[in-house]
Every structure is written in structure tokens, then in C-alpha cells.
Design an enzyme around this catalytic site. Structure first.
Site, PDB file in Angstrom:
ATOM      1  N   GLY A 114      24.199  14.156  44.634  1.00  0.00           N
ATOM      2  CA  GLY A 114      23.455  12.919  44.824  1.00  0.00           C
ATOM      3  C   GLY A 114      22.063  12.996  44.238  1.00  0.00           C
ATOM      4  N   VAL A 129      27.025  20.589  48.260  1.00  0.00           N
ATOM      5  CA  VAL A 129      27.339  20.188  46.888  1.00  0.00           C
ATOM      6  C   VAL A 129      27.236  18.673  46.743  1.00  0.00           C
ATOM      7  CG1 VAL A 129      29.006  20.350  45.012  1.00  0.00           C
ATOM      8  CG2 VAL A 129      28.852  22.194  46.688  1.00  0.00           C
ATOM      9  N   ASP A 130      27.680  17.944  47.752  1.00  0.00           N
ATOM     10  CA  ASP A 130      27.524  16.487  47.733  1.00  0.00           C
ATOM     11  C   ASP A 130      26.054  16.092  47.653  1.00  0.00           C
ATOM     12  OD1 ASP A 130      30.115  15.545  47.711  1.00  0.00           O
ATOM     13  OD2 ASP A 130      30.311  15.462  49.880  1.00  0.00           O
ATOM     14  N   VAL A 131      25.224  16.736  48.455  1.00  0.00           N
ATOM     15  CA  VAL A 131      23.800  16.400  48.475  1.00  0.00           C
ATOM     16  C   VAL A 131      23.155  16.720  47.123  1.00  0.00           C
ATOM     17  CG1 VAL A 131      21.571  16.937  49.531  1.00  0.00           C
ATOM     18  CG2 VAL A 131      23.606  16.688  50.966  1.00  0.00           C
TER      19      VAL A 131
END
Length: 362
Positions: A168, A163-165
Site C-alpha cells: 500500500g 506485505v500488504d501494508v
């Protein structure tokens, strides 16, 4: 020459989502100044594993940047940060909502003096009623529904902070769109992405199944809710994946395996309805030979098939296909930027920086 040559990015991001976005911009030519607390980005301490005394987690998302140490708790640090922001084209931050305002570094304050500034905020749950919720990838995977469809026996997180990727990536797209608008109008703007909204969007067919049809899926293991066979199967040695997307592919698979025609499996809809029986039939045959045999047999027939590789096998495959999955950056084998461009390809100019090593402190 990079596509973003001349674009200066003030990177107030930490950990993963925002640093991933700014690394994408840096790879495309932007000059990125990474602002760090005197203790450094948290991921500098997230090891093992390490390379050259630095956590590989930090190294994975911070190439092509220069580090500047600024203590925003001090007047001197805030003044230096403000100067940096007012001289930048883009500012990216992922502090908890309200933090940058306390430092006088919020969009409303800075845009009064710098109308062309593109200001990107990455949050966990937005800047409204979710502002006080902690934005951790695992937490968002849980409350955002991803874990509810991942795993077989119990809800399971994805094996990377996906989810972070994804957030981003969305942040970088938003920044690029805002820069395009600024080039056309001379006006900057605020861009905001949050982990929960990105996850709901990125669950695509699963999310649409709920919003359009009220379908709430449960744990799927390695199966697909709408396609069969589309899962992992055992072989004589290691697991193999079949990703059969249409009836023509299934006919070729059935013939290659020497299986008799079965009306229960005549169409994809029927195969989904009888997925357990289908899996039993396929498994009985696939167990007789190793994964490499099935890969070699089925791939030329246009049947999507492949062994379940570990990372070593995955990089070996990419190398064998000429994809150049790594780039040598000052002797570090970093993972290549996956974007290929004919005129302005990504470049690798700087290794991940030492803390404050290039531009001092304030």
C-alpha cells in the site's frame, strides 16, 4: 489545506493493501470515494475486536473516505462506476487481473476518454503469468522468502499483514509520482505494484545478500545476520533488546556490564563469528537485573536498548515522547498518520464510513 486538496480518488480497493494506500492519500487531503459491493468490504466482517459495531480491522484503514455501494455485476452499477472513474484524478483497484477489464473499467478503456487518469493496480503476483495466483499476505510471506528468515524453531509469519501494508505504501508513492508527471505533462498513466515484488525489494539486505553474493539465509530468530549483539536477551523480569551497531557502542556496553575484554568480541565481524559465546556472556550479566534497569543504564550511554513492549506499552512510550500516536476522529481513537508536514499536515476529516452511508448506491 491538504497537499492533495482537489484530487479525487475512485477507490475500488478491498481488504488492506489498496485501502491503506487510499487512506494515506485521503489523510493528505484527497477526496476518496470507496466503492463497495452491497455486501461491503470483506474486512467489515473481520472481527473481533469491534468498535461501534464495526470490525476494527475495517476501521484501521478507511478513515477520510465516503462509501458508495455499487454492484458491478449489474449494468446500472457498471455505468455508475464508469461515471465515477471518468470524473476522478486517480483510480485504485486490487481485483484479480482481468476483472476490471470485464467490467469495462480497465486502464486501456478508461484512458481513451480520460487521458489524465492515474490508474493504480495492486496485484498479488503481477498481471502476467502470476495473474491467476491468489494474492494473500500470508501466502506471499511464505513463497516470497520472508518466513524463511523469520522465527527460531520453524518458519513464522510476521505478526501483522506487513506485505500488504508495504505494498500500500509503494502504491501511494507510485500514485504521487504519476500525479507529479501528470501535472508536468498533462498525461496520466498506469501504475502497478505487486505483493511479491514489493516483498523482495523490502527485504533489502537479505535480498541483496542473495542477488550479489548468493547467500541464502535460514531462520534467524531474533538475531541479525551481519551485526552482533543484535537480538533479544532475558533479564530478571522481561526480555530486552540490544541493537549494537558498531564497536564504540559495544565498548560502552561491555564497560557498563562490567565484562572483561575478550579478543573474540573485539570487532563486529568477530562478534558475529562468535555470536553464541557472546550471547552467553551477555545473558549471564543481563539476567541479574530487570529490563527497566538496563534501559535506564544503557540508553544515556548511547547503547540501543529497550524492553519488549506489548502494544499498550508501545503506545504509552509514543505518548511519553510526545509523538501523538492516536487521533480522535469523531470519537474514535484511530492510529495517527505517521507523516508530519510543516505546511500541509495530514488531517482527519471523516470517520470510517458506514456502508453506502454517504453517497447511496447503484
Amino acid at each position: 489545506m491538504g497537499a492533495l486538496d482537489g484530487v479525487v480518488v475512485a477507490d475500488f480497493g478491498r481488504v488492506l493493501a489498496a485501502p491503506y494506500a487510499t487512506m494515506m492519500l485521503a489523510d493528505l487531503g484527497a477526496e476518496v470515494v470507496k466503492v463497495e459491493h452491497p455486501r461491503g468490504d470483506e474486512t467489515r466482517a473481520w472481527g473481533p475486536p469491534h468498535a461501534r459495531g464495526e470490525a476494527t480491522y475495517f476501521l484501521s484503514v478507511n478513515r477520510n473516505k465516503r462509501s458508495r455501494v455499487l454492484d458491478l455485476a449489474t449494468a446500472e452499477g457498471r455505468a455508475a462506476a464508469r461515471e465515477l472513474a471518468l470524473g476522478a484524478d486517480v483510480l485504485v483497484e486490487n481485483f484479480r487481473p482481468g476483472t476490471m477489464r470485464r467490467f469495462g473499467l480497465d486502464y486501456e478503456t478508461l484512458s481513451k476518454e480520460h487521458a489524465r487518469l492515474v490508474y493504480c493496480s495492486v496485484t498479488g503476483f503481477g498481471s502476467g503469468r502470476g495473474a491467476d495466483l491468489p494474492g494473500y499476505d500470508l501466502l506471499v510471506q511464505a513463497v516470497g522468502g520472508l518466513m524463511s528468515v523469520t522465527g527460531a524453531a520453524e518458519p513464522t509469519k510476521v505478526g501483522v499483514a506487513l506485505v500488504d501494508v508495504l505494498t500500500g505504501m509503494h502504491a501511494a508513492v507510485g500514485v504521487l509520482a504519476a500525479l507529479r508527471h501528470r501535472d508536468a505533462t498533462g498525461e496520466g498513466q498506469a501504475v502497478e505494484v505487486d505483493l511479491l515484488s514489493v516483498l523482495l525489494s523490502s527485504m533489502v539486505n537479505q535480498s541483496a545478500g542473495y542477488t550479489l553474493a548468493g547467500a541464502v539465509p535460514g531462520l534467524l530468530g531474533n538475531r541479525h545476520p551481519s551485526i552482533a549483539p543484535y537480538e533479544v536477551f532475558p533479564t530478571a523480569d522481561r526480555p530486552v533488546v540490544l541493537a549494537v551497531g558498531n564497536d564504540r557502542q559495544f565498548a560502552r556496553l561491555r564497560e557498563a556490564l562490567g565484562l572483561p575484554a575478550d579478543e573474540r568480541f573485539a570487532t563486529n565481524e568477530l562478534r558475529v563469528a562468535h555470536v553464541d559465546a557472546l550471547a552467553e556472556s551477555l545473558t549471564g550479566r543481563l539476567r541479574t537485573r530487570p529490563a527497566a534497569h538496563w534501559f535506564a543504564l544503557l540508553t544515556p550511554l548511547g547503547v540501543p536498548c529497550g524492553p519488549v513492549n506489548d502494544l499498550a506499552g508501545a503506545f504509552e512510550l509514543a505518548e511519553s515522547l510526545g509523538l501523538r500516536p492516536t487521533a480522535d476522529v469523531d470519537g474514535l481513537a484511530l492510529v495517527s498518520n505517521p507523516i508530519r508536514m510543516s505546511a500541509t499536515p495530514p488531517t482527519y476529516r471523516l470517520p470510517p464510513p458506514a456502508l453506502g452511508g454517504a453517497t447511496g448506491s447503484g
